[in-house]
Write a protein that holds these residues in place. Structure first.
Motif, PDB file in Angstrom:
ATOM      1  N   TYR A  10       0.832  -1.214   0.000  1.00 18.70           N
ATOM      2  CA  TYR A  10       0.000   0.000   0.000  1.00 18.70           C
ATOM      3  C   TYR A  10       0.861   1.257   0.000  1.00 18.70           C
ATOM      4  N   ARG A  11       1.920   1.252   0.806  1.00 16.50           N
ATOM      5  CA  ARG A  11       2.812   2.405   0.853  1.00 16.50           C
ATOM      6  C   ARG A  11       3.577   2.584  -0.462  1.00 16.50           C
ATOM      7  N   GLN A  12       3.941   1.471  -1.070  1.00 14.74           N
ATOM      8  CA  GLN A  12       4.609   1.556  -2.384  1.00 14.74           C
ATOM      9  C   GLN A  12       3.674   2.176  -3.420  1.00 14.74           C
ATOM     10  N   ILE A  13       2.425   1.731  -3.410  1.00 11.71           N
ATOM     11  CA  ILE A  13       1.448   2.255  -4.371  1.00 11.71           C
ATOM     12  C   ILE A  13       1.195   3.739  -4.127  1.00 11.71           C
ATOM     13  N   ARG A  15       4.100   5.541  -5.506  1.00 10.49           N
ATOM     14  CA  ARG A  15       4.184   5.421  -6.965  1.00 10.49           C
ATOM     15  C   ARG A  15       3.165   6.305  -7.660  1.00 10.49           C
ATOM     16  N   TYR A  16       1.946   6.366  -7.091  1.00 12.31           N
ATOM     17  CA  TYR A  16       0.876   7.133  -7.726  1.00 12.31           C
ATOM     18  C   TYR A  16       0.635   8.470  -7.042  1.00 12.31           C
ATOM     19  N   LYS A  17       1.526   8.779  -6.086  1.00 10.86           N
ATOM     20  CA  LYS A  17       1.410  10.052  -5.364  1.00 10.86           C
ATOM     21  C   LYS A  17       0.004  10.257  -4.809  1.00 10.86           C
ATOM     22  N   SER A  18      -0.501   9.187  -4.160  1.00 12.58           N
ATOM     23  CA  SER A  18      -1.829   9.273  -3.544  1.00 12.58           C
ATOM     24  C   SER A  18      -1.798  10.300  -2.424  1.00 12.58           C
ATOM     25  N   ASP A  19      -2.885  11.016  -2.263  1.00 17.07           N
ATOM     26  CA  ASP A  19      -2.934  12.120  -1.304  1.00 17.07           C
ATOM     27  C   ASP A  19      -3.957  11.856  -0.208  1.00 17.07           C
ATOM     28  N   ASP A  20      -3.689  12.514   0.911  1.00 19.44           N
ATOM     29  CA  ASP A  20      -4.702  12.586   1.953  1.00 19.44           C
ATOM     30  C   ASP A  20      -5.706  13.652   1.517  1.00 19.44           C
ATOM     31  N   PHE A  21      -6.979  13.322   1.568  1.00 16.24           N
ATOM     32  CA  PHE A  21      -7.969  14.279   1.085  1.00 16.24           C
ATOM     33  C   PHE A  21      -9.166  14.347   2.012  1.00 16.24           C
ATOM     34  N   LEU A  22      -9.891  15.445   1.866  1.00 22.32           N
ATOM     35  CA  LEU A  22     -11.102  15.688   2.635  1.00 22.32           C
ATOM     36  C   LEU A  22     -12.239  15.951   1.658  1.00 22.32           C
ATOM     37  N   VAL A  23     -13.390  15.337   1.903  1.00 18.96           N
ATOM     38  CA  VAL A  23     -14.561  15.557   1.068  1.00 18.96           C
ATOM     39  C   VAL A  23     -15.498  16.524   1.780  1.00 18.96           C
ATOM     40  N   ILE A  24     -15.818  17.629   1.096  1.00 19.97           N
ATOM     41  CA  ILE A  24     -16.775  18.606   1.634  1.00 19.97           C
ATOM     42  C   ILE A  24     -18.010  18.572   0.739  1.00 19.97           C
ATOM     43  N   ALA A  25     -19.078  17.951   1.231  1.00 21.82           N
ATOM     44  CA  ALA A  25     -20.309  17.814   0.449  1.00 21.82           C
ATOM     45  C   ALA A  25     -21.224  19.005   0.715  1.00 21.82           C
ATOM     46  N   LEU A  26     -21.749  19.592  -0.361  1.00 25.87           N
ATOM     47  CA  LEU A  26     -22.616  20.772  -0.270  1.00 25.87           C
ATOM     48  C   LEU A  26     -24.019  20.424  -0.753  1.00 25.87           C
ATOM     49  N   PHE A  84      -4.091   6.480 -12.466  1.00 27.93           N
ATOM     50  CA  PHE A  84      -4.552   5.165 -12.927  1.00 27.93           C
ATOM     51  C   PHE A  84      -3.562   4.453 -13.847  1.00 27.93           C
ATOM     52  N   VAL A  85      -2.490   5.118 -14.223  1.00 25.33           N
ATOM     53  CA  VAL A  85      -1.525   4.536 -15.159  1.00 25.33           C
ATOM     54  C   VAL A  85      -0.115   4.810 -14.655  1.00 25.33           C
ATOM     55  N   ASN A  86       0.727   3.767 -14.657  1.00 25.00           N
ATOM     56  CA  ASN A  86       2.147   3.946 -14.397  1.00 25.00           C
ATOM     57  C   ASN A  86       2.904   3.177 -15.475  1.00 25.00           C
ATOM     58  N   VAL A  87       3.326   3.918 -16.500  1.00 25.73           N
ATOM     59  CA  VAL A  87       3.980   3.287 -17.660  1.00 25.73           C
ATOM     60  C   VAL A  87       5.305   2.677 -17.255  1.00 25.73           C
ATOM     61  N   ASP A  88       6.048   3.350 -16.385  1.00 23.77           N
ATOM     62  CA  ASP A  88       7.363   2.848 -15.975  1.00 23.77           C
ATOM     63  C   ASP A  88       7.266   1.476 -15.307  1.00 23.77           C
ATOM     64  N   GLU A  89       6.197   1.267 -14.520  1.00 23.09           N
ATOM     65  CA  GLU A  89       6.014  -0.006 -13.818  1.00 23.09           C
ATOM     66  C   GLU A  89       5.164  -0.990 -14.628  1.00 23.09           C
ATOM     67  N   ASN A  90       4.706  -0.546 -15.822  1.00 21.22           N
ATOM     68  CA  ASN A  90       3.898  -1.391 -16.696  1.00 21.22           C
ATOM     69  C   ASN A  90       2.642  -1.896 -15.971  1.00 21.22           C
ATOM     70  N   GLU A  91       1.943  -0.962 -15.328  1.00 22.66           N
ATOM     71  CA  GLU A  91       0.785  -1.378 -14.550  1.00 22.66           C
ATOM     72  C   GLU A  91      -0.340  -0.350 -14.624  1.00 22.66           C
ATOM     73  N   LEU A  92      -1.530  -0.827 -14.271  1.00 23.72           N
ATOM     74  CA  LEU A  92      -2.737  -0.002 -14.252  1.00 23.72           C
ATOM     75  C   LEU A  92      -3.382  -0.107 -12.870  1.00 23.72           C
ATOM     76  N   ARG A  93      -4.075   0.953 -12.474  1.00 25.53           N
ATOM     77  CA  ARG A  93      -4.660   1.006 -11.138  1.00 25.53           C
ATOM     78  C   ARG A  93      -6.142   1.345 -11.233  1.00 25.53           C
ATOM     79  N   PHE A  94      -6.936   0.622 -10.452  1.00 26.05           N
ATOM     80  CA  PHE A  94      -8.381   0.862 -10.355  1.00 26.05           C
ATOM     81  C   PHE A  94      -8.666   1.356  -8.939  1.00 26.05           C
TER      82      PHE A  94
END
Length: 804
Positions: free
Chosen positions: A54-57, A60-71, A583-593
């Motif tokens: 999970y930490r590698q992913i 690799r995909y620069k996943s961020d901590d985010f907050l959802v503000i629903a209006l 959703f795409v990392n060409v260098d690692e030849n992989e796709l993310r859902f």
């Protein structure tokens, strides 16, 4: 040795009290430094391979901590001019907050089909959004409502609720230290890195708190104009949980103080005894808290109940001491208080020590969980109750000679009940054994129904703001629990080739612009369609989302390999970060859902759900030249609970065997040891049967009940059997049982009432697992009390044990 020590303590009571109290005050000073940690990392298995992946992913995909503000606007039309202006103003204020990296909303969402008469090349030079003046707003609304990227993400299907996704800047130094800790080769280096991580974590917590408070302050100003604003996200959950933990600690302290004060007064009717008991409890608690802070422990969701545990166990100890003192005072009315105090300490030292030891064994068994906060709860409580034992004996020795008088209140309101229990257990043994056997059978089938779950949505009360926000996001904006799947394709260049033309072709295929082959696109669509049809899955985002979007700018035709390569090379960087790079990392030849799961669905069984995905994807992708792997917070929390559930056998086995061996050593009797264990296991098993039949899931807190309760419960068996053996030396079997009931049974009854009231306070928590824990533990303690007063004497009377 102990007799001499106690005599010194009593003789030099004032000096001893001053020294011990000064030490306690000094240690208590550090209690204010005891911090609260409710981060996601505090509830993960550090040695989990999925966590490492999970930490590698994330990196690799620069996943961020985010907050959802629903209006949810009053007129339910986010696209009106007034509302769009309001969203823009809100977004501008939020973007100015320190630590906010970017915000995605309907205002700045990339639009590919909403500009009239513009070809793809021109479109990519400037991708418009609703903020553009010359945008066709009617087309923009239609595109946003139907976009695979935005529907169930920043806009609900019905278009009535919109959301701002607030991305926070990642702490790169923290992530780098995590990697260093994983690669560290020795424990000393790991400890050094961990100290740095703790410092950064504390700083992060303060910054996050400031950031979230600022966000809440800004959104609250807009709420009157907008209608209703809901906040959700991992950081929001952590912040609210910290608030709940602090509130619980305050409530536990105040409520328990009042309840225990009332109970002690009803039991002893003497203010000096009430003062002695409460002083011992709270000095023990504050001293232990200071020690925990010095040792670097933190209060987590799981260990937040340490306050209640400490008070409950401390009060139980002091009640046994005071009750025995009162008994001796009645038996030897002419003896002075100092001699009675010494006799009480000598009589109760061994049973109190063994009672604390068995309780410590119960807590220490939590080290088998492999979950850091649960392990630390076990260590904390073992240290804490040891401090309680020492201080109970010291304060009792120093203060009791001054507090006690000749005329003491002899409690009698429970004697009839205790005598009835003794007679019933002796005369109705067959009925007691028959009921016990029936309980075991019921328990066996009930335990088979047990399951573990980790629904964060359902961890909060219906009235809480975080619960309301999570439910709205879950129902209208694609779900709350993140789950990911990564497909990694085989590297063609690693395969042996014999033809130079084929070598050149494979080399060309490895280039980034040729990554997007028709075969990969076929698999992307295949997997994406599977998830969109999978029950409990809300939002699903992948490269296929871009393919669907691409058809709308390609005259309804699928994008071919070259069109995708063109997009990859020419899409502006800021839009590539939203539409392609996650959703795409060409260098690692992989796709993310990337999926979000509807966590509030009552029928969702998370472990079975994850198993079904693994099995079904395995079948769906059978024969394909790739491998897949699940990741995400949902998987990690499920791993944590499954690991804890799987370790329950080891935990219980350790507790039962350790306590049984201790009983054999203490009582010097295999039979007495077996009786002591059975009297606790049977009541405890009933609670888990109760949970199984009612469909109450084991969660991160209730799963620790067994080890904790059996550790606390066997204390009664120790005190009772000790007293029973003493009485049996000079009385008949039935007389010894009744005498044991009327003496030690009184202390058991009083201490259990105090414990039951203590655990009942937990039901005032805002955190649902804590409420369940308090309720279930309360039931356990009632059953354990009945086991000690009815089942235990029935078993003892059947053994025909002779005194030694």
């Amino acid at each position: 040795m102990f007799e001499t020590l106690f005599k010194i303590l009593i003789k030099h009571a004032k000096l001893t009290l001053c020294i011990s109290f000064s030490i306690c005050v000094f240690l208590s000073f550090f209690a204010s430094k005891l911090s609260v940690d409710a981060s996601a990392d505090s509830l993960l298995l550090e040695n989990d391979e999925d966590l490492s992946f999970y930490r590698q992913i994330n990196e690799r995909y620069k996943s961020d901590d985010f907050l959802v503000i629903a209006l949810h606007f009053k007129d339910e039309n986010p696209f009106s001019e007034t509302n769009l202006k309001m969203i823009k103003n809100l977004q501008n204020e939020l973007e100015a907050i320190k630590g906010v990296q970017r915000i995605l909303s309907i205002i700045n969402a990339p639009l590919l089909t909403s500009k009239d008469n513009e070809d793809l090349k021109a479109l990519l030079e400037h991708i418009p959004s609703l903020a553009d003046e010359n945008i066709n707003k009617s087309k923009a609304r239609t595109e946003i409502l139907n976009s695979p990227f935005y529907q169930n993400n920043i806009i609900s299907k019905d278009g009535k609720i919109t959301a701002l996704i607030v991305y926070f800047e990642p702490n790169l130094a923290y992530l780098e230290l995590i990697k260093e800790r994983q690669n560290a080769t020795n424990e000393v280096l790991k400890a050094q890195i961990q100290n740095k991580l703790d410092l950064i974590s504390e700083q992060n917590k303060l910054e996050n708190k400031t950031r979230l408070d600022t966000i809440k302050a800004i959104t609250s100003r807009y709420e009157k104009q907008i209608g209703t604003i809901y906040l959700g996200g991992v950081s929001m959950i952590a912040d609210d949980m910290i608030s709940y933990i602090k509130a619980d600690l305050w409530v536990y302290g105040v409520a328990l103080s009042l309840l225990l004060m009332l109970v002690l007064w009803l039991f002893f009717r003497k203010f000096s005894f009430v003062f002695l008991a409460l002083l011992t409890c709270f000095v023990s608690l504050s001293t232990a808290s200071g020690v925990f802070a010095l040792l670097g422990f933190k209060i987590t969701v799981i260990s937040s109940n340490y306050l209640a545990f400490m008070l409950i166990i401390s009060i139980s100890l002091i009640i046994h001491l005071i009750t025995h003192f009162i008994h001796l005072n009645k038996k030897f009315p002419k003896a002075n208080s100092a001699r009675l105090t010494l006799a009480t300490l000598l009589a109760k030292l061994k049973p109190s020590f063994y009672a604390i030891l068995t309780t410590a064994i119960g807590f220490l068994s939590l080290i088998f969980s492999n979950i850091e906060p649960i392990i630390k709860l076990g260590i904390m409580m073992s240290i804490g109750i040891s401090i309680s034992l020492v201080l109970s004996l010291v304060f009792f020795a120093c203060l009791m000679p001054f507090f006690a008088s000749k005329k003491l209140f002899e409690q009698s309101f429970n004697f009839g009940f205790l005598a009835w229990c003794a007679n019933f257990s002796f005369k109705r043994k067959k009925l007691v054994f028959l009921v016990s056997a029936g309980c075991l059978i019921i328990a066996f089938f009930g335990i088979l129904q047990l399951r573990v779950e980790n629904s964060f949505v359902n961890y909060f009360k219906e009235s809480s703001e975080i619960k309301k926000g999570l439910l709205v996001i879950d129902e209208y904006l694609g779900g709350t629990m993140p789950l990911e799947v990564v497909l990694r394709f085989q590297n063609k260049s690693s395969q042996a080739t014999q033809d130079s033309f084929e070598d050149e072709f494979n080399a060309l295929a490895e280039q980034k612009t040729y990554f997007f082959s028709a075969d990969k696109m076929r698999l992307v669509k295949k997997v994406h369609d599977y998830f969109t049809q999978k029950e409990f899955v809300g939002s699903t985002l992948s490269l296929n989302s871009l393919l669907i979007l691409g058809k709308s700018i390609n005259e309804g035709k699928d994008l071919d390999d070259f069109a995708l390569a063109f997009l990859y090379e020419n899409l502006p960087l800021n839009f590539k970060d939203e539409l392609l790079n996650p959703f795409v990392n060409v260098d690692e030849n992989e796709l993310r859902f990337v999926m979000r799961i509807k966590d509030s669905d009552a029928t969702l069984q998370r472990n079975e759900f994850l198993k079904s995905i693994n099995e079904e994807l395995g079948t769906l992708l059978q024969g394909e030249a790739l491998e897949f792997r699940l990741s995400g917070i949902m998987l990690l929390y499920n791993n944590m609970l499954q690991s804890l559930f799987a370790s329950q056998f080891n935990t219980l086995a350790f507790v039962i065997i350790a306590i049984f061996v201790l009983f054999v050593l203490v009582f010097k009797s295999f039979k007495l040891a077996l009786v002591g264990i059975l009297a606790n296991i049977i009541p405890l098993s009933l609670v888990f049967a109760f949970m199984g039949f009612l469909g109450l899931s084991l969660d991160l807190m209730s799963i620790t009940i067994a080890a904790i309760c059996i550790g606390i419960g066997v204390d009664d068996s120790i005190h009772y059997i000790y007293r029973f053996k003493e009485e049996l030396g000079k009385k008949s079997l039935q007389e010894a049982l009744i005498a044991s009931h009327l003496h030690i049974g009184s202390a058991l009854f009083q201490s259990k009432v105090a414990i039951i009231l203590g655990f009942s306070v937990m039901m005032s928590s805002n955190f649902i697992p804590t409420i369940y824990f308090g309720f279930l533990t309360l039931i356990v303690m009632i059953l354990l009390l009945l086991g000690s007063l009815i089942l235990l004497p029935s078993l003892l009377s059947s053994l025909r044990v002779q005194s030694k």
